[in-house]
Design an enzyme around this catalytic site. Structure first.
Site, PDB file in Angstrom:
ATOM      1  N   GLU A   1       0.817  -1.209   0.000  1.00  0.00           N
ATOM      2  CA  GLU A   1       0.000   0.000   0.000  1.00  0.00           C
ATOM      3  C   GLU A   1       0.856   1.267   0.000  1.00  0.00           C
ATOM      4  O   GLU A   1       0.612   2.219   0.746  1.00  0.00           O
ATOM      5  CB  GLU A   1      -0.964  -0.005   1.200  1.00  0.00           C
TER       6      GLU A   1
ATOM      7  N   GLU B   1      -6.282  -7.911  -0.720  1.00  0.00           N
ATOM      8  CA  GLU B   1      -6.794  -7.922   0.645  1.00  0.00           C
ATOM      9  C   GLU B   1      -8.298  -7.698   0.576  1.00  0.00           C
ATOM     10  O   GLU B   1      -8.769  -6.568   0.456  1.00  0.00           O
ATOM     11  CB  GLU B   1      -6.137  -6.845   1.513  1.00  0.00           C
TER      12      GLU B   1
END
Length: 581
Positions: A158, A232
């Site tokens: 991320e 995710e």
């Protein structure tokens, strides 16, 4: 040798189409004797892959050191995954977030005052290079190109939520390749961050837990061809101290999984099994207010903290069966639990009285940070002499994270980072009284720019506007409690260790409950269960069966304040706290 290919129309393995149906399973959050059980339950769910982060801070507790033993035996974990016929998505960092202490970045990086983490800073990239040079060679046999289970490796985690330097990402990719990673690389970002966090030539994947169609559309906008993957797929969430226990309705989560798979996408379920932040490994968040994460990483997952299937496991298994083969074996039954029992903690040891047995003090003009002391986890005990009797005001620029203040061993107050507290008034009984400040690291920030999170007493520390002439800074990492002297009567004032014993004939999973206790840490047979805190939501600590033994068992509790009880309980069910409707 099998190789995962990134084709225009999706993943291929050995030339055959592959849809990745994966689940998050972090080996470092699960007792190693339970790895095989959790991996088997992943296969029985219908997963063909598992995903795991790799925590740099545990594998390299000091520069130049690499640990791959015990609960950090990653090669063994990868071998067990292969034995179950599972592929692996490996996420080695250097930054992992994961609600893990410091996002997995080792604390010793912060001993360099000007270091810029997650950047092209030579101090940071040089340390990453050394880490990967140590970590990756032992893992090379486990890459799919060498006959192992690892089919892809994550480049960064991320990154688009943190920065936008594609040069940094390119440097990381070059390091991974230079150290032998010859399987595909991928990045993951939330949909709004896909542009900033991606690197041309590296597969982009997206992270989300709802709004499936919108998330996939945004991913496709940034990546017109190639596999669609949610790396995710959030099916629950983590908890923070002082909050409520977060849950998600199984049917709601299963419906979103159905939409994701119906769109032809691959998925990594986050989390398949959350596990536990044992010891001092919980992270924290700071978006204007510091918020430490609880010990349990149950995450409302498909397997609960003890590895038992939940209703969500069954709901997801039914959905997966619509799109992929699911083994015909039944859903695994819950594991056996220990019958409830109460344990008397009948001996004690004062922390302040015996601190010299737990760490060596360093003297300096000012308090030293944990990083300056070469310390990652635990506490620091700061001490100085107060020159005058009478009223006093202690002022500290920054408390990271929680300071208990004592004068001549008597508690006079607490300063909390979470509440932005910096000053405390008290009476000094005599000239030359001893000021003691016990500071707890409650978890380095794991997300955002706050990851530059040094611990201890930071900046100026004054008493009535003047800096004390000298300070003793004593690291208390509590890596071992050996050497402490326990007496039959436990201290009633101030931080103290309390110890008791329990005989068991047949150990099993259980949960330690501490009704009447306030805040501290707990160990069973020397194994660190983690932090407890009466503010909740979590009120029990998971005790894995392998840390217990037939015969005598030792329970040790460090209570930082006071207890209304002298007993603790081992229970057969968890209490993670109230949920919010």
């Amino acid at each position: 040798m099998p190789r995962l290919e990134i084709a225009d129309d999706g993943f291929r393995l050995d030339g055959r189409p592959l849809r990745i149906i994966s689940g998050g399973l972090h080996y470092f959050r699960v007792h190693p004797e339970q790895w095989a059980d959790r991996l088997r339950k992943a296969r029985l769910l219908g997963l063909n892959t598992v995903e795991t982060y790799v925590p740099w801070n545990l594998h390299a507790p000091r520069p130049g050191e690499l640990r791959l033993d015990g609960g950090l035996d990653l090669p063994r974990f990868l071998g067990l995954a292969a034995a179950e016929g599972l592929h692996v998505l490996l996420r080695p960092g250097p930054y992992i977030c994961a609600e893990w202490e410091g996002g997995g970045l080792p604390s010793w990086l912060l001993a360099e005052e000007g270091i810029r983490l997650r950047s092209r800073d030579p101090l940071f990239l040089g340390a990453v290079d050394d880490y990967l040079a140590d970590l990756l060679p032992p893992l090379k046999p486990y890459l799919s190109t060498h006959g192992g289970p690892v089919v892809a490796v994550q480049l960064e985690n991320e990154y688009g939520a943190y920065g936008e330097d594609t040069g940094y990402l390119a440097d990381l990719a070059e390091l991974l390749r230079a150290h032998g990673v010859d399987v595909p690389l991928f990045t993951c970002d939330q949909p709004a961050d896909l542009e900033r966090g991606g690197l041309d030539g590296v597969l982009r994947t997206a992270n989300f837990g709802s709004r499936v169609e919108a998330g996939l559309a945004e991913l496709r906008r940034h990546q017109p061809t190639g596999p669609l993957m949610c790396s995710e797929f959030w099916i629950g969430w983590f908890d923070r101290w002082g909050g409520t226990h977060t849950t998600r309705d199984p049917a709601d989560a299963a419906d979103d999984l159905d939409r994701l798979l119906a769109a032809g996408a691959s998925v990594n379920i986050y989390m398949f099994h959350g596990g536990t932040n044992f010891g001092f490994t919980s992270g924290a968040n700071d978006k204007g207010r510091y918020r430490p994460t609880v010990t349990s990483y149950d995450y409302d997952s498909l397997l609960d903290e003890a590895g038992d299937p939940t209703p969500k496991y069954e709901a997801f298994r039914e959905v997966i069966a619509k799109y992929a083969p699911v083994p015909a074996e039944p859903v695994p039954a819950p594991g056996r639990k220990l019958a409830p029992v109460t344990v008397e903690l009948d001996s004690g040891a004062g922390l302040l009285d015996q601190a010299q047995l737990l760490g060596r003090a360093v003297t300096a003009d000012r308090p030293l940070s944990m990083e300056q002391l070469g310390q990652a986890f635990g506490f620091v005990l700061y001490e100085a002499t107060l020159p005058e009797a009478g009223p006093a005001v202690l002022r500290i620029d920054e408390v990271h994270d929680r300071a208990q203040v004592f004068v001549d061993g008597q508690p006079v107050g607490v300063l909390e980072r979470e509440d932005h507290e910096h000053a405390l008034g008290f009476a000094v009984p005599r000239r030359g009284a001893r000021l003691s400040v016990l500071v707890e690291n409650q978890g380095r920030v794991n997300y955002g720019t706050g990851i530059h999170d040094r611990k201890g007493l930071l900046g100026r520390v004054t008493v009535n506007g003047e800096e004390p002439a000298g300070w003793s800074s004593r690291p208390l990492p509590l890596e071992t409690l050996e050497g402490l002297t326990f007496t039959p009567v436990a201290p009633v004032v101030g931080p103290a260790f309390h110890r008791g014993h329990l005989h068991l004939d047949d150990p099993a999973d259980c949960y330690l409950a501490l009704p009447g206790w306030t805040k501290g840490q707990a160990w069973v047979n020397g194994f660190p269960l983690g932090r407890y805190w009466s503010r909740g939501p979590q009120t029990t600590l998971y005790v894995p069966a392998p840390v217990l033994r037939a015969g005598d068992n030792e329970i040790t509790v460090l209570e930082l304040h006071a207890s209304a009880a002298s007993t603790v309980e081992l229970r057969d069910r968890p209490d993670l706290g109230p949920t919010q409707d």
